[in-house]
Design a protein around this motif. Structure first.
Motif, PDB file in Angstrom:
ATOM      1  N   ALA A  68       0.819  -1.212   0.000  1.00  0.00           N
ATOM      2  CA  ALA A  68       0.000   0.000   0.000  1.00  0.00           C
ATOM      3  C   ALA A  68       0.855   1.266   0.000  1.00  0.00           C
ATOM      4  O   ALA A  68       0.431   2.296  -0.516  1.00  0.00           O
ATOM      5  N   THR A  69       2.050   1.178   0.557  1.00  0.00           N
ATOM      6  CA  THR A  69       2.886   2.378   0.671  1.00  0.00           C
ATOM      7  C   THR A  69       3.990   2.460  -0.382  1.00  0.00           C
ATOM      8  O   THR A  69       4.496   3.543  -0.648  1.00  0.00           O
ATOM      9  N   VAL A  70       4.371   1.326  -0.949  1.00  0.00           N
ATOM     10  CA  VAL A  70       5.448   1.310  -1.948  1.00  0.00           C
ATOM     11  C   VAL A  70       4.873   0.791  -3.260  1.00  0.00           C
ATOM     12  O   VAL A  70       4.754  -0.406  -3.462  1.00  0.00           O
ATOM     13  N   SER A  71       4.551   1.724  -4.136  1.00  0.00           N
ATOM     14  CA  SER A  71       3.941   1.317  -5.397  1.00  0.00           C
ATOM     15  C   SER A  71       4.987   0.732  -6.343  1.00  0.00           C
ATOM     16  O   SER A  71       6.095   1.248  -6.462  1.00  0.00           O
ATOM     17  N   PHE A  72       4.611  -0.375  -6.961  1.00  0.00           N
ATOM     18  CA  PHE A  72       5.462  -1.026  -7.947  1.00  0.00           C
ATOM     19  C   PHE A  72       5.157  -0.399  -9.292  1.00  0.00           C
ATOM     20  O   PHE A  72       4.014  -0.389  -9.741  1.00  0.00           O
ATOM     21  N   ASP A  73       6.182   0.135  -9.937  1.00  0.00           N
ATOM     22  CA  ASP A  73       6.015   0.784 -11.234  1.00  0.00           C
ATOM     23  C   ASP A  73       6.992   0.145 -12.210  1.00  0.00           C
ATOM     24  O   ASP A  73       8.181   0.437 -12.187  1.00  0.00           O
ATOM     25  N   GLY A  82      14.167   2.758  -5.130  1.00  0.00           N
ATOM     26  CA  GLY A  82      14.386   3.851  -4.174  1.00  0.00           C
ATOM     27  C   GLY A  82      13.286   3.929  -3.136  1.00  0.00           C
ATOM     28  O   GLY A  82      13.557   4.099  -1.942  1.00  0.00           O
ATOM     29  N   ARG A  83      12.042   3.787  -3.564  1.00  0.00           N
ATOM     30  CA  ARG A  83      10.914   3.823  -2.615  1.00  0.00           C
ATOM     31  C   ARG A  83      10.953   2.639  -1.662  1.00  0.00           C
ATOM     32  O   ARG A  83      10.667   2.774  -0.468  1.00  0.00           O
ATOM     33  N   LEU A  84      11.312   1.479  -2.175  1.00  0.00           N
ATOM     34  CA  LEU A  84      11.404   0.289  -1.323  1.00  0.00           C
ATOM     35  C   LEU A  84      12.538   0.459  -0.313  1.00  0.00           C
ATOM     36  O   LEU A  84      12.379   0.136   0.875  1.00  0.00           O
ATOM     37  N   PHE A  85      13.678   0.986  -0.759  1.00  0.00           N
ATOM     38  CA  PHE A  85      14.784   1.292   0.152  1.00  0.00           C
ATOM     39  C   PHE A  85      14.309   2.241   1.252  1.00  0.00           C
ATOM     40  O   PHE A  85      14.579   2.021   2.441  1.00  0.00           O
ATOM     41  N   ASP A  86      13.592   3.296   0.875  1.00  0.00           N
ATOM     42  CA  ASP A  86      13.088   4.255   1.860  1.00  0.00           C
ATOM     43  C   ASP A  86      12.197   3.563   2.891  1.00  0.00           C
ATOM     44  O   ASP A  86      12.303   3.824   4.092  1.00  0.00           O
ATOM     45  N   SER A  87      11.331   2.682   2.416  1.00  0.00           N
ATOM     46  CA  SER A  87      10.423   2.007   3.351  1.00  0.00           C
ATOM     47  C   SER A  87      11.196   1.120   4.327  1.00  0.00           C
ATOM     48  O   SER A  87      10.847   1.034   5.502  1.00  0.00           O
ATOM     49  N   PHE A  88      12.259   0.477   3.850  1.00  0.00           N
ATOM     50  CA  PHE A  88      13.073  -0.357   4.741  1.00  0.00           C
ATOM     51  C   PHE A  88      13.851   0.500   5.734  1.00  0.00           C
ATOM     52  O   PHE A  88      14.026   0.121   6.892  1.00  0.00           O
ATOM     53  N   GLU A  89      14.318   1.653   5.283  1.00  0.00           N
ATOM     54  CA  GLU A  89      15.037   2.557   6.185  1.00  0.00           C
ATOM     55  C   GLU A  89      14.115   3.078   7.280  1.00  0.00           C
ATOM     56  O   GLU A  89      14.535   3.242   8.417  1.00  0.00           O
ATOM     57  N   GLU A  90      12.875   3.344   6.924  1.00  0.00           N
ATOM     58  CA  GLU A  90      11.915   3.895   7.876  1.00  0.00           C
ATOM     59  C   GLU A  90      11.315   2.813   8.778  1.00  0.00           C
ATOM     60  O   GLU A  90      10.788   3.121   9.844  1.00  0.00           O
ATOM     61  N   SER A  91      11.411   1.572   8.359  1.00  0.00           N
ATOM     62  CA  SER A  91      10.874   0.461   9.152  1.00  0.00           C
ATOM     63  C   SER A  91      11.834  -0.733   9.081  1.00  0.00           C
ATOM     64  O   SER A  91      11.570  -1.708   8.386  1.00  0.00           O
ATOM     65  N   PRO A  92      12.951  -0.652   9.832  1.00  0.00           N
ATOM     66  CA  PRO A  92      13.935  -1.742   9.767  1.00  0.00           C
ATOM     67  C   PRO A  92      13.380  -3.097  10.210  1.00  0.00           C
ATOM     68  O   PRO A  92      13.895  -4.136   9.801  1.00  0.00           O
ATOM     69  N   ASP A  93      12.305  -3.087  11.011  1.00  0.00           N
ATOM     70  CA  ASP A  93      11.711  -4.370  11.410  1.00  0.00           C
ATOM     71  C   ASP A  93      11.167  -5.136  10.210  1.00  0.00           C
ATOM     72  O   ASP A  93      11.084  -6.357  10.234  1.00  0.00           O
ATOM     73  N   THR A  94      10.815  -4.428   9.150  1.00  0.00           N
ATOM     74  CA  THR A  94      10.341  -5.092   7.935  1.00  0.00           C
ATOM     75  C   THR A  94      11.436  -5.987   7.362  1.00  0.00           C
ATOM     76  O   THR A  94      11.177  -7.128   6.976  1.00  0.00           O
ATOM     77  N   ALA A 174      20.917   6.629  -3.553  1.00  0.00           N
ATOM     78  CA  ALA A 174      21.350   6.952  -4.919  1.00  0.00           C
ATOM     79  C   ALA A 174      22.100   5.780  -5.554  1.00  0.00           C
ATOM     80  O   ALA A 174      21.921   5.496  -6.743  1.00  0.00           O
ATOM     81  N   VAL A 175      22.911   5.101  -4.769  1.00  0.00           N
ATOM     82  CA  VAL A 175      23.651   3.941  -5.284  1.00  0.00           C
ATOM     83  C   VAL A 175      22.677   2.845  -5.701  1.00  0.00           C
ATOM     84  O   VAL A 175      22.828   2.225  -6.756  1.00  0.00           O
ATOM     85  N   ILE A 176      21.654   2.607  -4.897  1.00  0.00           N
ATOM     86  CA  ILE A 176      20.661   1.574  -5.206  1.00  0.00           C
ATOM     87  C   ILE A 176      19.896   1.925  -6.476  1.00  0.00           C
ATOM     88  O   ILE A 176      19.744   1.096  -7.382  1.00  0.00           O
ATOM     89  N   VAL A 177      19.435   3.144  -6.574  1.00  0.00           N
ATOM     90  CA  VAL A 177      18.680   3.570  -7.752  1.00  0.00           C
ATOM     91  C   VAL A 177      19.545   3.460  -9.005  1.00  0.00           C
ATOM     92  O   VAL A 177      19.110   2.943 -10.040  1.00  0.00           O
ATOM     93  N   ASP A 178      20.784   3.910  -8.909  1.00  0.00           N
ATOM     94  CA  ASP A 178      21.692   3.845 -10.056  1.00  0.00           C
ATOM     95  C   ASP A 178      22.000   2.394 -10.441  1.00  0.00           C
ATOM     96  O   ASP A 178      22.057   2.057 -11.625  1.00  0.00           O
TER      97      ASP A 178
END
Length: 184
Positions: A68-73, A82-94, A174-178
């Motif tokens: 619901a929070t990380v849309s797959f495009d 990048g969005r998935l990385f952000d979600s993991f950074e914000e919720s390391p328990d995931t 940035a490294v992940i996205v690149d």
């Protein structure tokens, strides 16, 4: 006193998520989950039947929340990474829950939320390859696995690399996205 079953289940799921993230399925203790939630442990069995089913519920809800929070495009896989990385950074328990799931359930009964998520992504990837929007040098499942591995690269790095890992979150992102952009 009247029980609020919805509130109680939420408290149990939150406590269970924290417990499973910290200790895994095998190491998690129903007594600690109940104490953390402030409820009698018999309610866990009443609502979820077993520790395994409680984990499955926690993991399925986490998967649904992530979807619901990380849309797959499929047209922007680097952006998705990048969005998935952000979600993991914000919720390391995931990341921790996912790791425990992979370690302790490699041949378990597939969870519907995970199966549905993967099927949808693979379908979109297959269609994008078929029309030439994505190169065909990787199969859809290979793309999905590689993107996921790249996204998890920093959070699954061995501790010995710790001092060398960029402290700046923006740089790691940035490294992940690149990397995903170059992969495709």
């Amino acid at each position: 006193m009247i029980r609020d079953s919805v509130r109680t289940k939420k408290l149990l799921l939150k406590a269970a998520a924290e417990e499973f993230a910290a200790f895994g399925i095998a190491g998690a203790r129903i007594d600690r989950i109940a104490a953390s939630a402030g409820v009698n442990k018999s309610l866990i069995y009443s609502y979820f039947e077993s520790k395994d089913k409680l984990f499955d519920t926690v993991f399925s809800e986490m998967t649904r929340d992530s979807l619901a929070t990380v849309s797959f495009d499929v047209a922007d896989l680097p952006g998705y990474a990048g969005r998935l990385f952000d979600s993991f950074e914000e919720s390391p328990d995931t990341v921790r829950l996912t790791t425990w799931y992979q370690l302790e359930r490699p041949h378990g009964v597939p969870l519907h939320a995970v199966v549905a998520s993967n099927a949808s992504k693979l379908h979109e990837l297959r269609a994008a390859i078929a029309v030439g929007d994505l190169p065909g040098h990787f199969e859809p499942v290979e793309i999905l696995a590689l993107v996921r591995a790249v996204v998890l690269a920093w959070s699954t790095t061995v501790p010995e690399l710790g001092p060398a890992v960029p402290m700046d979150r923006a740089r790691r992102r940035a490294v992940i996205v690149d990397a995903v952009r170059r992969l495709l």
